[in-house]
Design a protein around this motif. Structure first.
Motif, PDB file in Angstrom:
ATOM      1  N   LEU A  21       0.782  -1.314  -0.039  1.00  8.96           N
ATOM      2  CA  LEU A  21      -0.176  -0.096   0.181  1.00  8.96           C
ATOM      3  C   LEU A  21       0.888   1.237   0.040  1.00  8.96           C
ATOM      4  O   LEU A  21       0.671   1.943  -0.795  1.00  8.96           O
ATOM      5  N   TYR A  22       1.984   1.310   1.077  1.00  9.42           N
ATOM      6  CA  TYR A  22       2.727   2.594   1.164  1.00  9.42           C
ATOM      7  C   TYR A  22       3.524   2.719  -0.214  1.00  9.42           C
ATOM      8  O   TYR A  22       3.652   3.846  -0.652  1.00  9.42           O
ATOM      9  N   ALA A  23       4.062   1.763  -0.815  1.00  8.95           N
ATOM     10  CA  ALA A  23       4.947   1.780  -1.953  1.00  8.95           C
ATOM     11  C   ALA A  23       4.288   2.084  -3.371  1.00  8.95           C
ATOM     12  O   ALA A  23       4.463   2.902  -3.876  1.00  8.95           O
ATOM     13  N   ILE A 294       6.988   1.365   7.551  1.00  8.06           N
ATOM     14  CA  ILE A 294       8.399   1.701   7.593  1.00  8.06           C
ATOM     15  C   ILE A 294       9.151   1.333   6.315  1.00  8.06           C
ATOM     16  O   ILE A 294       9.797   1.989   5.658  1.00  8.06           O
ATOM     17  N   ALA A 295       8.950  -0.016   5.969  1.00  9.75           N
ATOM     18  CA  ALA A 295       9.692  -0.404   4.532  1.00  9.75           C
ATOM     19  C   ALA A 295       8.953  -0.120   3.587  1.00  9.75           C
ATOM     20  O   ALA A 295       9.799   0.226   2.359  1.00  9.75           O
ATOM     21  N   GLY A 296       7.524   0.172   3.340  1.00 13.74           N
ATOM     22  CA  GLY A 296       6.948   0.732   2.281  1.00 13.74           C
ATOM     23  C   GLY A 296       7.669   2.256   2.012  1.00 13.74           C
ATOM     24  O   GLY A 296       7.643   2.489   0.638  1.00 13.74           O
ATOM     25  N   GLN A 297       7.705   2.978   2.973  1.00  9.09           N
ATOM     26  CA  GLN A 297       8.228   4.228   2.690  1.00  9.09           C
ATOM     27  C   GLN A 297       9.906   4.048   2.296  1.00  9.09           C
ATOM     28  O   GLN A 297      10.495   4.886   1.682  1.00  9.09           O
ATOM     29  N   GLY A 298      10.473   3.271   3.003  1.00  8.74           N
ATOM     30  CA  GLY A 298      11.815   2.890   2.924  1.00  8.74           C
ATOM     31  C   GLY A 298      12.332   2.574   1.479  1.00  8.74           C
ATOM     32  O   GLY A 298      13.267   3.180   0.896  1.00  8.74           O
ATOM     33  N   VAL A 299      11.274   1.700   0.886  1.00  9.27           N
ATOM     34  CA  VAL A 299      11.846   1.425  -0.533  1.00  9.27           C
ATOM     35  C   VAL A 299      11.855   2.770  -1.611  1.00  9.27           C
ATOM     36  O   VAL A 299      12.471   2.577  -2.444  1.00  9.27           O
ATOM     37  N   PHE A 300      10.523   3.660  -1.274  1.00  8.23           N
ATOM     38  CA  PHE A 300      10.519   4.715  -1.858  1.00  8.23           C
ATOM     39  C   PHE A 300      11.926   5.642  -1.706  1.00  8.23           C
ATOM     40  O   PHE A 300      12.442   6.022  -3.014  1.00  8.23           O
ATOM     41  N   ASN A 301      12.283   5.737  -0.747  1.00  8.08           N
ATOM     42  CA  ASN A 301      13.669   6.671  -0.444  1.00  8.08           C
ATOM     43  C   ASN A 301      14.683   6.068  -0.961  1.00  8.08           C
ATOM     44  O   ASN A 301      15.535   6.817  -1.821  1.00  8.08           O
TER      45      ASN A 301
END
Length: 313
Positions: A21-23, A294-301
């Motif tokens: 969802l986040y990614a 956290i991981a979904g936002q992390g992969v974007f970064n």
């Protein structure tokens, strides 16, 4: 040609779906891979009472709600058992039993599975009095008698937790002393709702009209056998991470758990891990969801950094 994505999420439990969802909401192309139906262990939970937003919801229903949410921004879903991952640096290859994919980043969300006793009645009565999670199912045994199998930290901590709900907790342990930390042992021995049966193993879980009616135990020192009437059996004889496909990546500890920092990053750039595949104390839907965000936002970064590096070159 292998299909290509920005992110592949391996595992479609609550953590994996949250990461997707986040990614995808960050406009990344996302594929969720799972060897079965989305939802993971939630599909084996009859009723969930400790997920915010729902007073009570069936496990399969919460799985469906999460899946619809996780795919609303374009994340795709596919069946497949991951056979291998090869890290080529900025690109990784994921090979399943059905397909091969390329991706910039991977989120491992394969979870763990409870080690089974292997006793007759265990599989048949799972979800009908046999449980592996006191926090999940303890409320169904208010004012009843339950048996806890095991002697480590998890068994005794969960046994103590169950005394807040059950009328009596009987711990059956195959040794003559507990393996739990002494401070936990002291709390257990001081609890008048807990009793201990030593040097004994559960050899059968008794069926009483398709629900747990008790256990048959055998003393491994004397050979003596006996029955214990009980309404529930909570089994804590170990948890196994589902990480066989990741042995070659150098991201596992000596027990097979994926090692990450608090940003869910492994020591391989672009590979993250979340949820129960990590060695953690509390294995719950809420903690998996937190890891997934956290991981979904992390992969974007991470992918933004890849773009910046290419531009700089």
């Amino acid at each position: 040609m292998a299909k290509s994505y920005d992110v592949i999420v391996i595992g479609a439990g609550p953590g994996g779906m949250t990461a997707a969802l986040y990614a995808s909401r960050a406009n990344l192309s996302v594929l969720m891979l799972d060897r079965g139906i989305y939802g993971g262990q939630m599909n084996n939970t009859a009723e969930i009472e400790n997920y915010p937003g729902f007073k009570s919801i069936l496990g399969p229903d919460l799985s469906k709600e999460m899946y619809e949410s996780s795919t609303q921004f374009g994340a795709e879903y596919a069946y497949g058992t991951v056979a291998s991952i090869v890290d080529h640096g900025d690109v990784k290859t994921v090979t399943t039993d059905m397909e091969e994919y390329e991706t910039k980043a991977i989120i491992i969300a394969t979870g763990s599975q409870y080690r089974k006793l292997g006793a007759p009645g265990e599989a048949e009565l799972s979800g009908r009095g046999v449980s592996y999670c006191a926090v999940c199912d303890g409320a169904f045994f208010k004012n009843k008698h339950v048996v806890v199998v095991g002697g480590g930290d998890s068994a005794i901590e969960e046994g103590i937790y169950l005394t807040q709900l059950a009328d009596k907790v009987t711990v059956v342990h195959r040794r003559d002393k507990l393996r739990a930390q002494k401070v936990i042992q002291d709390r257990a021995f001081a609890n008048d709702k807990m009793e201990f049966i030593w040097n004994s193993e559960v050899t059968e879980i008794k069926d009483d009209d398709q629900k747990v009616g008790g256990v048959h135990i055998k003393n491994n020192q004397t050979g003596a056998e006996s029955d214990i009437d009980a309404n529930g059996v909570f089994i804590y004889v170990g948890v196994l991470p589902m990480t066989d496909s990741f042995q070659n990546l150098g991201i596992l500890d000596d027990q097979g758990w994926v090692i990450t920092n608090d940003q869910m990053e492994t020591n391989v750039p672009g590979i993250f891990a979340i949820g129960d595949v990590r060695d953690k104390k509390l294995r719950q839907i809420t903690t998996a969801v937190g890891d997934g965000g956290i991981a979904g936002q992390g992969v974007f970064n991470y992918i933004e950094e890849l773009k910046d590096n290419k531009t700089a070159v």
